[in-house]
Design an enzyme around this catalytic site. Structure first.
Site, PDB file in Angstrom:
ATOM      1  N   GLY A  42     -49.838  17.009  15.446  1.00 16.46           N
ATOM      2  CA  GLY A  42     -51.260  17.209  15.193  1.00 16.46           C
ATOM      3  C   GLY A  42     -51.980  15.906  15.446  1.00 16.46           C
ATOM      4  O   GLY A  42     -51.532  14.840  15.013  1.00 16.46           O
ATOM      5  N   LYS A 212     -57.320   5.330  30.404  1.00 19.27           N
ATOM      6  CA  LYS A 212     -56.883   5.627  31.767  1.00 19.27           C
ATOM      7  C   LYS A 212     -55.374   5.533  31.921  1.00 19.27           C
ATOM      8  O   LYS A 212     -54.869   5.146  32.977  1.00 19.27           O
ATOM      9  CB  LYS A 212     -57.561   4.657  32.747  1.00 19.27           C
ATOM     10  N   GLY A 213     -54.640   5.839  30.850  1.00 16.11           N
ATOM     11  CA  GLY A 213     -53.186   5.779  30.908  1.00 16.11           C
ATOM     12  C   GLY A 213     -52.711   4.368  31.197  1.00 16.11           C
ATOM     13  O   GLY A 213     -53.227   3.388  30.652  1.00 16.11           O
ATOM     14  N   THR A 239     -46.342  12.383  25.120  1.00 15.52           N
ATOM     15  CA  THR A 239     -46.956  13.041  23.962  1.00 15.52           C
ATOM     16  C   THR A 239     -47.344  12.006  22.904  1.00 15.52           C
ATOM     17  O   THR A 239     -46.521  11.218  22.467  1.00 15.52           O
ATOM     18  CB  THR A 239     -45.972  14.049  23.330  1.00 15.52           C
ATOM     19  N   ASP A 243     -53.051   9.354  20.910  1.00 16.06           N
ATOM     20  CA  ASP A 243     -53.180   9.243  19.449  1.00 16.06           C
ATOM     21  C   ASP A 243     -52.770   7.861  18.965  1.00 16.06           C
ATOM     22  O   ASP A 243     -53.384   7.298  18.053  1.00 16.06           O
ATOM     23  CB  ASP A 243     -52.331  10.311  18.763  1.00 16.06           C
ATOM     24  N   ASN A 267     -54.039  -0.691  23.809  1.00 12.58           N
ATOM     25  CA  ASN A 267     -53.310  -0.397  25.045  1.00 12.58           C
ATOM     26  C   ASN A 267     -51.815  -0.663  24.868  1.00 12.58           C
ATOM     27  O   ASN A 267     -50.965   0.095  25.344  1.00 12.58           O
ATOM     28  CB  ASN A 267     -53.832  -1.260  26.198  1.00 12.58           C
ATOM     29  N   GLY A 278     -41.307  12.109  21.176  1.00 14.15           N
ATOM     30  CA  GLY A 278     -42.067  12.584  20.027  1.00 14.15           C
ATOM     31  C   GLY A 278     -43.278  11.730  19.753  1.00 14.15           C
ATOM     32  O   GLY A 278     -43.269  10.518  19.980  1.00 14.15           O
TER      33      GLY A 278
END
Length: 297
Positions: A42, A212-213, A239, A243, A267, A278
């Site tokens: 979540g 931007k990853g 994933t 967050d 970053n 995870g």
């Protein structure tokens, strides 16, 4: 010594059901997967864990079902040192879940909100005193928009900084944009925000932190874009990377860091998060981030 920053996270609490496979199945196709995990997730809970592991005092406001997943997720928050007394079990709903497929180097996610959608504006109002005592309120959009708007309104009333992660993206009312100090879209969400926003785009841009990853983060000063570089790192699982970034950004903002300094640290946290499987299990500690930054990767 500076007091630990106080972050109140208001958002979703899910159980992530993670399936790993070499390929994604096509419509009507069945494939054999290589591994299955149940992992606490979540966006709200992920960001709370990220902030807690970085040394913040974290309060979590949200809803779970009155079921086994709800019990497990609340216990996990407490294990992470998060104040979870503000997480309310809802008897007529199941705990939210996210069905995640890891394949071909990326993830695909279907979220079933369940009890997360029972978090109302009235529920948020009960915790006005808690919000008022916070340094930062951290919000996302996996709960009803009315609850997000109310939380931002109360934070602004008490001059508490608001970091809004607009995911999953939807149209944002002007009231919410005006209440937010920082808005943290990824590139796709940024494009939609620009299309939907009817006000002064310059006002919006000055609140934006665009992730931007691996390329880093874009921030704006008087409309001029500045890139805070990212980090080259081997990816295991993306994933929760966003967050991790948002939890870290909230901590740095609470500490009074400049926006560039906050993004540089966030970053690094986002980069470290993708090195483990995870969302929550990949969140790094403050010591791990400090060691990583010292390497100058």
């Amino acid at each position: 010594m500076m007091n630990e920053p106080v972050i109140t996270v208001i958002g979703s609490i899910n159980m992530d059901l993670v399936t790993e496979s070499d390929m994604r199945p096509k419509a009507g196709e069945t494939l054999l997967g290589s591994h299955f995990s149940m992992i606490p997730g979540g966006k709200g809970a992920n960001q709370a864990v990220a902030a807690a592991r970085l040394g913040a005092k974290v309060n979590m406001i949200g809803c779970v079902g009155d079921d086994l997943f709800g019990e497990q997720l609340t216990a996990n928050l407490k294990k992470e040192g998060i104040a979870a007394d503000y997480v309310e079990p809802v008897t007529h709903q199941q705990t939210g879940i996210a069905a995640i497929t890891l394949a071909e180097g990326d993830n695909s996610i279907i979220v079933v909100p369940g009890a997360n959608h029972d978090l109302s504006a009235d529920h948020i109002s009960k915790f006005e005193a808690l919000i008022a005592e916070s340094d930062v309120v951290l919000l996302q959009l996996e709960i009803p928009l009315e609850a997000v708007v109310k939380a931002a309104e109360l934070a602004k009333k008490h001059r508490v900084k608001v970091v809004l992660n607009p995911a999953p993206i939807q149209g944002l009312p002007d009231q919410l944009i005006n209440s937010a100090d920082l808005i943290t879209p990824n590139e796709h969400e940024y494009d939609q925000l620009k299309r939907d926003y009817q006000g002064d785009l310059q006002v919006l841009k000055n609140k934006l932190v665009v992730t931007k990853g691996g390329a880093g983060t874009a921030i704006f000063k008087n409309g001029k874009e500045t890139i805070v570089p990212g980090y080259a790192i081997s990816v295991v699982d993306t994933t929760g990377a966003g967050d991790a970034f948002n939890g870290a950004l909230a901590v740095q903002v609470a500490k009074g860091a400049s926006l560039e300094e906050a993004c540089r640290s966030a970053n690094a946290v986002g980069a470290l998060a993708v090195t483990k499987l995870g969302a929550q299990s990949g969140m790094p500690t403050a010591d791990e981030v400090e060691a990583f930054l010292k390497k100058g990767v």
